[in-house]
Design a protein around this motif. Structure first.
Motif, PDB file in Angstrom:
ATOM      1  N   PHE A 142      -4.761  35.727   5.729  1.00 56.85           N
ATOM      2  CA  PHE A 142      -5.316  35.439   4.416  1.00 56.85           C
ATOM      3  C   PHE A 142      -5.947  36.672   3.767  1.00 56.85           C
ATOM      4  O   PHE A 142      -6.594  36.560   2.727  1.00 56.85           O
ATOM      5  N   GLY A 143      -5.757  37.832   4.397  1.00 57.08           N
ATOM      6  CA  GLY A 143      -6.299  39.064   3.851  1.00 57.08           C
ATOM      7  C   GLY A 143      -7.012  39.875   4.918  1.00 57.08           C
ATOM      8  O   GLY A 143      -7.421  39.346   5.961  1.00 57.08           O
ATOM      9  N   ASP A 199     -10.077  37.605  -1.034  1.00 55.60           N
ATOM     10  CA  ASP A 199      -9.744  38.084   0.308  1.00 55.60           C
ATOM     11  C   ASP A 199     -10.937  37.822   1.227  1.00 55.60           C
ATOM     12  O   ASP A 199     -11.948  38.508   1.106  1.00 55.60           O
ATOM     13  N   PRO A 200     -10.836  36.830   2.120  1.00 52.58           N
ATOM     14  CA  PRO A 200      -9.695  35.992   2.451  1.00 52.58           C
ATOM     15  C   PRO A 200      -9.345  35.009   1.323  1.00 52.58           C
ATOM     16  O   PRO A 200     -10.227  34.488   0.653  1.00 52.58           O
ATOM     17  N   GLY A 201      -8.036  34.757   1.173  1.00 52.29           N
ATOM     18  CA  GLY A 201      -7.576  33.837   0.155  1.00 52.29           C
ATOM     19  C   GLY A 201      -6.220  33.264   0.516  1.00 52.29           C
ATOM     20  O   GLY A 201      -5.521  33.765   1.404  1.00 52.29           O
ATOM     21  N   TYR A 202      -5.843  32.219  -0.172  1.00 55.14           N
ATOM     22  CA  TYR A 202      -4.587  31.520   0.068  1.00 55.14           C
ATOM     23  C   TYR A 202      -3.418  32.498  -0.031  1.00 55.14           C
ATOM     24  O   TYR A 202      -3.330  33.286  -0.980  1.00 55.14           O
ATOM     25  N   THR A 203      -2.522  32.452   0.943  1.00 54.32           N
ATOM     26  CA  THR A 203      -1.457  33.448   1.045  1.00 54.32           C
ATOM     27  C   THR A 203      -0.540  33.491  -0.170  1.00 54.32           C
ATOM     28  O   THR A 203      -0.025  34.552  -0.528  1.00 54.32           O
ATOM     29  N   THR A 204      -0.328  32.340  -0.816  1.00 58.23           N
ATOM     30  CA  THR A 204       0.598  32.290  -1.943  1.00 58.23           C
ATOM     31  C   THR A 204       0.136  33.136  -3.116  1.00 58.23           C
ATOM     32  O   THR A 204       0.966  33.597  -3.909  1.00 58.23           O
ATOM     33  N   PHE A 205      -1.173  33.355  -3.263  1.00 55.29           N
ATOM     34  CA  PHE A 205      -1.647  34.209  -4.360  1.00 55.29           C
ATOM     35  C   PHE A 205      -0.976  35.586  -4.272  1.00 55.29           C
ATOM     36  O   PHE A 205      -0.447  36.105  -5.264  1.00 55.29           O
TER      37      PHE A 205
END
Length: 380
Positions: A350-351, A118-124
């Protein structure tokens, strides 16, 4: 009428796609919100795919993928990633998206927890909800250059934690993890007996720091590695990726792959094999284009005093607009699109740690990129 499953109804959407949909309805928008490579895949690769269609090569393929592609991937992993794997550890997927979903489905049961950047790729996060697991964000803070705080991360581990997702180079941050950081993350996973799901989609685009595949450091088979043709070879629409598993999983993978997609289409697989067999000049040219765009973009931001995270990988810039966004970067991005005609991705998509930041894709043509950045408000 029956109701949709509760966990699907509660599944979050993509804040990036929300902005894109608005942008596509607005004429003459400069779109910097989506990670679409600006390059075009080489003609020789396109010709292979076209030839497969002309020849009617449209039958089912093996669950794991065409042998020529799986063998090419095995060679590539040994040559570029330091991974010595058997063909039966490589499973060709419908892009990295399916590979990520499959890896998480293999690792997580209902009610399990997965640590996500977090922030990270939304699909996770979206995948976790889809699988009825719980995503637990591990914050990446600007004061640490968005590198993980291992003590803070370890404190998030609970009896229900089953996996941790590692993404380097990072989407959305454009950051990378060095070898000592990956070793520390792997040691944490060993201490708590966690799976490690490694997203390496942007592996070929690093700036000043070599890419390290965490599976090359793994001694006990706990890493599931996700790769893709999409960004490296500008083949986002061909939908070819792959998942690398520990050895001995063939019976399980046959069942899982058959239940999800059966197989990936033959023309796209043949094109992927041709791309991997090429001399790499297309990838080198793309890397040079993205690197030069990043240099031009960061110079433009420096000149206006706009803060950003110095990129070490991928083709994104993580830009601080907190001086203008007023604590609600989603609303600010919508207003910026409507008023300035530029689409950027809100960091909070993204978080929570992304509040006040935006992700800018630099893979477009340079003139559009610099014009879009010129319209950003500078700090007072």
């Amino acid at each position: 009428m029956p109701e949709i499953a509760a966990h699907i109804a509660a599944m979050p959407g993509s804040g990036v796609r929300h902005i894109l949909e608005r942008a596509l309805r607005r004429p003459d928008t400069i779109i910097l919100a989506v990670g679409e490579p600006g390059e075009i895949v080489g003609r020789q690769v396109r010709d292979v795919a076209a030839g497969a269609w002309r020849e009617g090569d449209l039958r089912y393929t093996p669950n794991g993928g065409l042998p020529l592609l799986r063998e090419a991937i095995v060679d590539k992993l040994a040559r570029e990633n330091g991974l010595r794997v058997d063909v039966e550890q490589v499973w060709v997927t419908v892009g990295a998206t399916q590979a990520l979903h499959m890896a998480m489905a293999l690792a997580l049961s209902r009610g399990d927890e997965v640590l996500v950047p977090d922030p990270g790729y939304t699909t996770f996060t979206m995948n976790a909800h889809l699988l009825q697991a719980t995503p637990v964000p591990y914050p990446l803070h600007p004061e640490r250059e968005f590198q993980p705080d291992l003590d803070e991360l370890e404190a998030l581990v609970s009896p229900r934690t089953r996996a941790i997702i590692v993404n380097t180079p990072s989407n959305p941050l454009g950051s990378t993890f060095d070898r000592p950081t990956l070793e520390a993350l792997l040691a944490l996973a060993r201490r708590h007996d966690l799976w490690v799901i490694s997203d390496e989609v942007y592996e070929r685009f690093t700036w000043g720091r070599p890419h390290v595949s965490i599976a090359s450091l793994d001694a006990d088979g706990r890493v599931l590695s996700v790769f893709s043709m999409s960004k490296t070879y500008a083949m986002t629409g061909a939908r070819v990726g792959w998942l690398v598993t520990p050895p001995g999983w063939r019976p399980t993978m046959l069942r899982v792959q058959e239940s999800l997609v059966s197989c990936v289409d033959a023309p796209s697989q043949r094109a992927a094999a041709a791309a991997l067999a090429g001399d790499g000049s297309d990838v080198d040219r793309a890397a040079a284009h993205y690197r030069d765009n990043l240099a031009a973009a960061t110079a433009a931001l420096d000149a206006r005093g706009i803060r950003y995270l110095a990129p070490t990988g991928a083709f994104y810039l993580w830009v601080d607009v907190s001086h203008a966004s007023g604590g609600d970067v989603v609303t600010w991005c919508e207003r910026f699109l409507d008023e300035a005609g530029v689409a950027v991705a809100p960091g909070s998509a993204f978080g929570a740690s992304g509040e006040g930041w935006i992700r800018v894709c630099v893979a477009s043509d340079r003139a559009s990129l610099l014009e879009g950045l010129r319209r950003l408000p500078a700090p007072a």
